[in-house]
Design a protein around this motif. Structure first.
Motif, mmCIF file in Angstrom:
data_model
loop_
_atom_site.group_PDB
_atom_site.id
_atom_site.type_symbol
_atom_site.label_atom_id
_atom_site.label_comp_id
_atom_site.label_asym_id
_atom_site.label_seq_id
_atom_site.Cartn_x
_atom_site.Cartn_y
_atom_site.Cartn_z
ATOM 1 N N PHE A 174 0.761 -1.069 0.120
ATOM 2 C CA PHE A 174 0.087 0.053 0.033
ATOM 3 C C PHE A 174 0.984 1.253 0.096
ATOM 4 C CE2 PHE A 174 -1.946 3.317 2.704
ATOM 5 C CZ PHE A 174 -3.104 3.571 1.750
ATOM 6 N N PHE A 175 1.824 1.375 0.792
ATOM 7 C CA PHE A 175 2.827 2.550 0.797
ATOM 8 C C PHE A 175 3.836 2.600 -0.317
ATOM 9 C CE2 PHE A 175 1.435 2.071 5.304
ATOM 10 C CZ PHE A 175 0.923 3.488 5.646
ATOM 11 N N ALA A 176 4.348 1.410 -0.616
ATOM 12 C CA ALA A 176 5.085 1.277 -1.822
ATOM 13 C C ALA A 176 4.499 1.912 -3.207
ATOM 14 C CB ALA A 176 5.594 -0.217 -2.188
ATOM 15 N N ASP A 177 3.138 1.405 -3.078
ATOM 16 C CA ASP A 177 2.184 2.059 -4.468
ATOM 17 C C ASP A 177 2.019 3.448 -4.256
ATOM 18 O OD1 ASP A 177 2.160 -0.575 -5.388
ATOM 19 O OD2 ASP A 177 0.203 -0.757 -4.784
ATOM 20 N N LYS A 178 2.141 3.987 -3.142
ATOM 21 C CA LYS A 178 1.882 5.439 -2.855
ATOM 22 C C LYS A 178 3.375 6.094 -3.450
ATOM 23 C CE LYS A 178 -0.038 6.987 0.894
ATOM 24 N NZ LYS A 178 -1.166 7.852 0.750
ATOM 25 N N GLY A 179 4.411 5.601 -3.521
ATOM 26 C CA GLY A 179 5.583 6.195 -3.765
ATOM 27 C C GLY A 179 6.502 6.588 -2.533
ATOM 28 N N ILE A 180 6.328 6.158 -1.516
ATOM 29 C CA ILE A 180 6.979 6.777 -0.446
ATOM 30 C C ILE A 180 8.679 6.352 -0.742
ATOM 31 C CG2 ILE A 180 5.237 6.533 1.152
ATOM 32 C CD1 ILE A 180 6.630 4.093 2.489
ATOM 33 N N LYS A 181 9.337 7.010 -0.171
ATOM 34 C CA LYS A 181 10.985 6.840 -0.078
ATOM 35 C C LYS A 181 11.529 6.568 1.173
ATOM 36 C CE LYS A 181 10.956 7.527 -4.569
ATOM 37 N NZ LYS A 181 11.415 6.188 -5.431
ATOM 38 N N THR A 182 10.787 6.775 2.239
ATOM 39 C CA THR A 182 11.271 6.541 3.674
ATOM 40 C C THR A 182 10.168 6.218 4.435
ATOM 41 O OG1 THR A 182 10.820 8.876 4.381
ATOM 42 C CG2 THR A 182 12.885 8.500 3.379
ATOM 43 N N LYS A 239 14.158 3.762 2.043
ATOM 44 C CA LYS A 239 14.788 3.742 3.187
ATOM 45 C C LYS A 239 14.279 3.737 4.700
ATOM 46 C CE LYS A 239 18.491 6.333 5.639
ATOM 47 N NZ LYS A 239 19.431 7.585 5.305
ATOM 48 N N ILE A 240 14.516 2.552 5.326
ATOM 49 C CA ILE A 240 13.966 2.579 6.649
ATOM 50 C C ILE A 240 14.807 3.230 7.690
ATOM 51 C CG2 ILE A 240 13.018 1.183 8.594
ATOM 52 C CD1 ILE A 240 11.786 0.584 5.697
ATOM 53 N N VAL A 241 14.113 4.660 8.085
ATOM 54 C CA VAL A 241 14.991 5.432 8.776
ATOM 55 C C VAL A 241 14.891 5.232 10.204
ATOM 56 C CG1 VAL A 241 14.769 7.312 7.171
ATOM 57 C CG2 VAL A 241 12.991 6.896 8.890
ATOM 58 N N SER A 242 13.949 4.424 10.819
ATOM 59 C CA SER A 242 13.710 3.941 12.322
ATOM 60 C C SER A 242 13.166 2.826 12.651
ATOM 61 C CB SER A 242 12.981 5.266 12.877
ATOM 62 O OG SER A 242 13.016 4.926 14.346
ATOM 63 N N TYR A 243 13.292 1.842 13.476
ATOM 64 C CA TYR A 243 12.677 0.946 13.659
ATOM 65 C C TYR A 243 12.677 0.770 15.379
ATOM 66 C CZ TYR A 243 11.893 -3.837 14.926
ATOM 67 O OH TYR A 243 11.477 -5.031 15.562
ATOM 68 N N LEU A 244 11.707 0.280 15.715
ATOM 69 C CA LEU A 244 11.505 0.222 17.273
ATOM 70 C C LEU A 244 10.400 -1.063 17.420
ATOM 71 C CD1 LEU A 244 8.818 3.038 18.419
ATOM 72 C CD2 LEU A 244 9.749 2.931 16.021
ATOM 73 N N GLN A 245 10.238 -1.447 18.545
ATOM 74 C CA GLN A 245 9.406 -2.555 18.966
ATOM 75 C C GLN A 245 9.352 -2.533 20.527
ATOM 76 O OE1 GLN A 245 11.957 -5.868 17.538
ATOM 77 N NE2 GLN A 245 12.083 -6.570 19.745
ATOM 78 N N GLU A 264 8.054 9.342 5.869
ATOM 79 C CA GLU A 264 6.845 9.587 5.117
ATOM 80 C C GLU A 264 5.559 8.839 5.560
ATOM 81 O OE1 GLU A 264 7.345 10.163 0.691
ATOM 82 O OE2 GLU A 264 9.302 9.576 1.176
ATOM 83 N N ALA A 265 6.109 7.738 6.202
ATOM 84 C CA ALA A 265 5.034 6.539 6.625
ATOM 85 C C ALA A 265 5.594 5.799 7.790
ATOM 86 C CB ALA A 265 4.502 5.690 5.625
ATOM 87 N N PHE A 266 4.622 5.780 8.648
ATOM 88 C CA PHE A 266 4.978 4.837 10.033
ATOM 89 C C PHE A 266 4.139 3.393 10.088
ATOM 90 C CE2 PHE A 266 4.401 3.158 14.484
ATOM 91 C CZ PHE A 266 5.855 3.591 15.051
#
Length: 395
Positions: A174-182, A239-245, A264-266
């Motif tokens: 869904f987000f890839a199709d929106k064209g996000i880069k981060t 690019k994954i600019v942040s990862y948390l769990q 651009e998306a979480f």
């Protein structure tokens, strides 16, 4: 997309923590007006003698609260059943202790929403001769094969691990199709199996590899081995600019850092709507989650930045209750091979308020999806596996 269930690699349990509860301390709801007083709290006396213990790992999430409301505010009244919820179960030892406590108090069955160690849960129920069913998530295929003929294991009804993976894939796409880069990714509570599979799916949906791997089996295995996501192992155009769990003081700091990274998306595989809605709305960051159709999530998708929700109906836990009631009444459901029931449920997806409202309104109030009329089709002396399979497939 239907896939063949793959053998999930073994993984370490969450580090043992001190027990925080004794089963039976959670609230129960019974369908009567007679009351007595116990430990300073008013408690209703059940009209019947059916008592079901509920193991819970998540006590505050939107999805968990929706499941609980359905059991306590609808099923309990419709069937005159006592549900007793545990407090938060943080490790395998507390799950085992809770089951033993339920058994000692005469409970006939346990329904599990907790997944620290389901193999131990099944073995403990078998030892204590108390029925057991999984109502959220499923065992991995290796575990199910091991326990599928156990006398007191009734089965599982919920998204399979491959369904969890596909839910993550569709959310990532869904987000890839929106064209996000981060993007930022919230892996929730890895090594919880469903969160591992969802996270692996998200990476695939975004078109990313992990540690050079791209297949479901390989990526899942690497995430289990790493007990999370190592950003240095991710390759691809986004690019994954942040990862948390997880959640706590550290994660609170991490969500602030993630927001500062301005993704651009979480993208969350669970619990973001519980923990981070306010912060993400305020920051203007679009986010997604795999959760449930609840009032709060409806507000987030209507007035906030929640743009994608893969959800389960709150009443989706109805079939697990049916398995338990049938067994208690002497009709233990088995498939044609004599094995415990294993049925997968799919997610519904909402990307706008109109679609969300359709799912939400169809499952709330006095006539949920798994209403009394529907459940009566799969509760009874003549009910078979085929009957339950047909009803679950149609809902």
């Amino acid at each position: 997309m239907k896939r063949t269930m793959k053998k999930m690699l073994s993984f370490g349990l969450v580090a043992a923590m001190s027990l925080t509860m004794l089963a039976g301390c959670g609230n129960s709801k019974d369908a009567t007006n007679d009351t007595n007083v116990s430990n300073g709290q008013e408690e209703k006396k059940p009209t019947g003698d059916v008592k079901i213990g509920v193991l819970v790992q998540d006590v505050s999430g939107e999805e968990a609260l929706g499941f609980r409301s359905y059991y306590e505010n609808y099923i309990a009244d419709q069937y005159g059943v006592t549900f007793t919820y545990t407090d938060e179960l943080k490790d395998a030892a507390s799950e085992k202790s809770a089951i033993e406590k339920f058994a000692s108090q005469g409970y006939q069955a346990v329904i599990s929403f907790s997944s620290n160690d389901r193999a131990l849960q099944i073995e403990t129920c078998e030892e204590n001769k108390i029925y057991y069913a999984v109502a959220a998530g499923t065992l991995d295929q290796e575990q199910f094969e091991k326990y599928k003929t156990d006398e007191y294991f009734l089965g599982q009804v919920g998204p399979s691990m491959d369904t969890e993976y596909e839910a993550g894939v569709e959310m990532g796409k869904f987000f890839a199709d929106k064209g996000i880069k981060t993007a930022a990714i919230y892996g929730a509570f890895i090594p919880n199996p469903m969160h591992v599979y969802r996270t692996a799916g998200v990476l695939a949906g975004l078109g990313l590899s992990y540690g050079g791997a791209t297949t479901e089996e390989d990526v899942v295995g690497l995430i289990f081995a790493d007990q999370g996501i190592d950003l240095s192992k991710i390759s691809g155009d986004i690019k994954i600019v942040s990862y948390l769990q997880g959640y706590g003081d550290t994660t609170t700091d991490e969500i602030n850092a993630a927001i500062q990274a301005a993704p651009e998306a979480f993208i969350s595989v669970g619990m973001a709507t519980t923990f981070f809605t306010q912060q993400l709305n305020a920051a203007g960051i679009e986010f997604s989650d795999i959760d449930s159709f609840t009032k709060s999530n409806g507000e987030a998708i209507t007035n906030g930045k929640l743009v994608y929700l893969a959800g389960k109906y709150s009443s989706s836990v109805g079939p697990a209750f049916a398995l338990v009631m049938n067994a208690i009444n002497g009709n233990v459901i088995r498939d044609a091979q004599g094995n415990a029931v294993s049925l997968s449920q799919n997610y519904q997806v909402a990307t706008d308020s109109e679609t969300f409202d359709k799912f939400y309104k169809n499952d709330n109030g006095d006539n949920p999806i798994y209403s009394r009329d529907t459940l009566d089709q799969i509760i009874g002396d003549t009910v078979t596996f085929d009957t339950i399979n047909e009803v679950v497939a149609s809902n």
